[in-house]
Design a protein around this motif. Structure first.
Motif, PDB file in Angstrom:
ATOM      1  N   THR A 100     -39.129 -10.706  -8.991  1.00  7.02           N
ATOM      2  CA  THR A 100     -37.950 -10.740  -9.871  1.00  7.02           C
ATOM      3  C   THR A 100     -36.856  -9.829  -9.346  1.00  7.02           C
ATOM      4  N   GLU A 101     -35.638 -10.028  -9.823  1.00  6.65           N
ATOM      5  CA  GLU A 101     -34.521  -9.173  -9.426  1.00  6.65           C
ATOM      6  C   GLU A 101     -34.752  -7.728  -9.871  1.00  6.65           C
ATOM      7  N   ALA A 144     -35.468 -13.533  -4.647  1.00  5.72           N
ATOM      8  CA  ALA A 144     -34.868 -12.684  -5.678  1.00  5.72           C
ATOM      9  C   ALA A 144     -34.011 -11.576  -5.090  1.00  5.72           C
TER      10      ALA A 144
END
Length: 368
Positions: A23-24, A48
């Motif tokens: 994820t970011e 990401a």
């Protein structure tokens, strides 16, 4: 202990899922760290991480300047032969391609050397296909002895050899060996290497171990981007690098970034690697390891090579010919692949200097 033991602890499909699940928020957390681990590297090469490319590039620039200063090492490949007993789907030298074969004589080698020296080069990379009867260890050893008085640094990119062979070539004057796994995906590797000694995946995988045991000064690693998912291949390359650094800590290391280029017997990339992807990967390697040398060949375009100078690259080739005798002796012989950046050495030097860097032709020498 060999890299194979470490390699077998990982699963390609699992790594692929982990990379694409990042994820970011996880990327942002990694970029706050001072030290980057292998798991962090996996995060930085994920999709990401794309929104963080500018931040990664700035940090990569700072780390590279801190360690290497404002210098870019210049080198040139010299192809000695296009004879090859392997079938490799992505290579113009593959034995399935019905093309004229050429192996340079002593006189032709020295003619090439004279031209290369006029261009100012002092670092040379010797390249051959794999044909043990014509360009085996004795031929390579003789070539090194023939040219060693002309260059302070001799590297080679040839077929994998045994430890004793590498020790013999080091005595002759060899400094570094580049050996690319092409892909760490074993099933895909077999598809692209159906015949010849190169079809032995594990023998090739163990080659850097034999080099390390021989005490070689520098080992170059890399994957050929396009054969498989570049993200997973790059993780395995980084895993290989870190294993080698722990095991053969006196040896220096470099990473190269070849993308598939047009060639005789064309094969289309399975996975596209965009320019932005390649920038992301270069920056991720620099954040992982501020000491590793990162090299960029003439496979890439003028625009890309111009823009990558400040982002982590430490060595670059120019005016390359990928055919035996291509500089003077046999300009029409078959190329291994098409180059993209065809600018002269002088033009590349000017480009580097305009960006505030200094092209270096000699920075290290083996003393007897």
């Amino acid at each position: 202990m060999a890299f194979k033991d470490t390699f077998e602890q990982y699963d390609w499909d699992t790594l692929e899922r982990e990379i694409y699940a990042v994820t970011e928020a996880e990327v942002a957390a990694v970029l706050k760290k001072e030290s980057i681990s292998l798991d962090d590297f996996k995060t930085l090469i994920s999709p990401a991480a794309k929104p963080f490319l500018e931040k990664m590039a700035q940090r990569s620039h700072q780390l590279t300047k801190k360690r290497f200063g404002n210098t870019i090492q210049m080198y040139l490949p010299m192809y000695l032969s296009n004879e090859c007993q392997n079938i490799c789907t992505y290579c113009g030298f593959s034995m399935t391609n019905k093309i004229p074969r050429k192996t340079l004589s002593d006189a032709e080698i020295l003619k090439e050397v004279a031209h290369i020296k006029k261009l100012g080069y002092d670092h040379i990379l010797l390249v051959t296909g794999e044909a043990n009867r014509t360009v085996g260890v004795s031929y390579i050893k003789h070539a090194i002895e023939l040219i060693k008085d002309h260059f302070s640094n001799i590297s080679m990119e040839v077929q994998p050899l045994g430890q004793a062979d590498y020790e013999l070539l080091m005595e002759a004057g060899l400094y570094a060996v580049l050996v690319y796994q092409e892909t760490y995906h074993e099933a895909t590797y077999k598809v692209h290497h159906p015949k010849g000694k190169k079809s032995n995946f594990h023998y090739r995988l163990d080659t850097p171990d034999r080099l390390g045991k021989a005490g070689i000064h520098k080992i170059g690693l890399g994957a050929l981007f396009g054969l498989e998912d570049w993200r997973v291949d790059s993780f395995y390359t980084a895993l290989h690098l870190k294993y080698l650094q722990r095991t053969y800590w006196k040896t220096k290391y470099s990473i190269s970034f070849p993308r598939l280029r047009p060639h005789q017997g064309d094969v289309q990339p399975k996975v596209e690697m965009t320019d932005a992807d390649l920038v992301q990967l270069i920056c991720a390697y620099r954040l992982l390891d501020e000491d590793v040398e990162l090299s960029m060949s003439t496979r890439e375009s003028e625009t890309f090579r111009n823009n990558i100078i400040k982002l982590g690259i430490t060595s670059i080739s120019a005016e390359s010919k990928t055919n035996p005798g291509g500089y003077t002796a046999e300009p029409e012989s078959l190329e291994q692949f098409e180059i993209s950046d065809e600018r002269s050495t002088g033009e590349i030097k000017e480009m580097i200097r305009k960006q505030g860097y200094e092209p270096v032709f000699k920075d290290w020498e083996v003393f007897a």
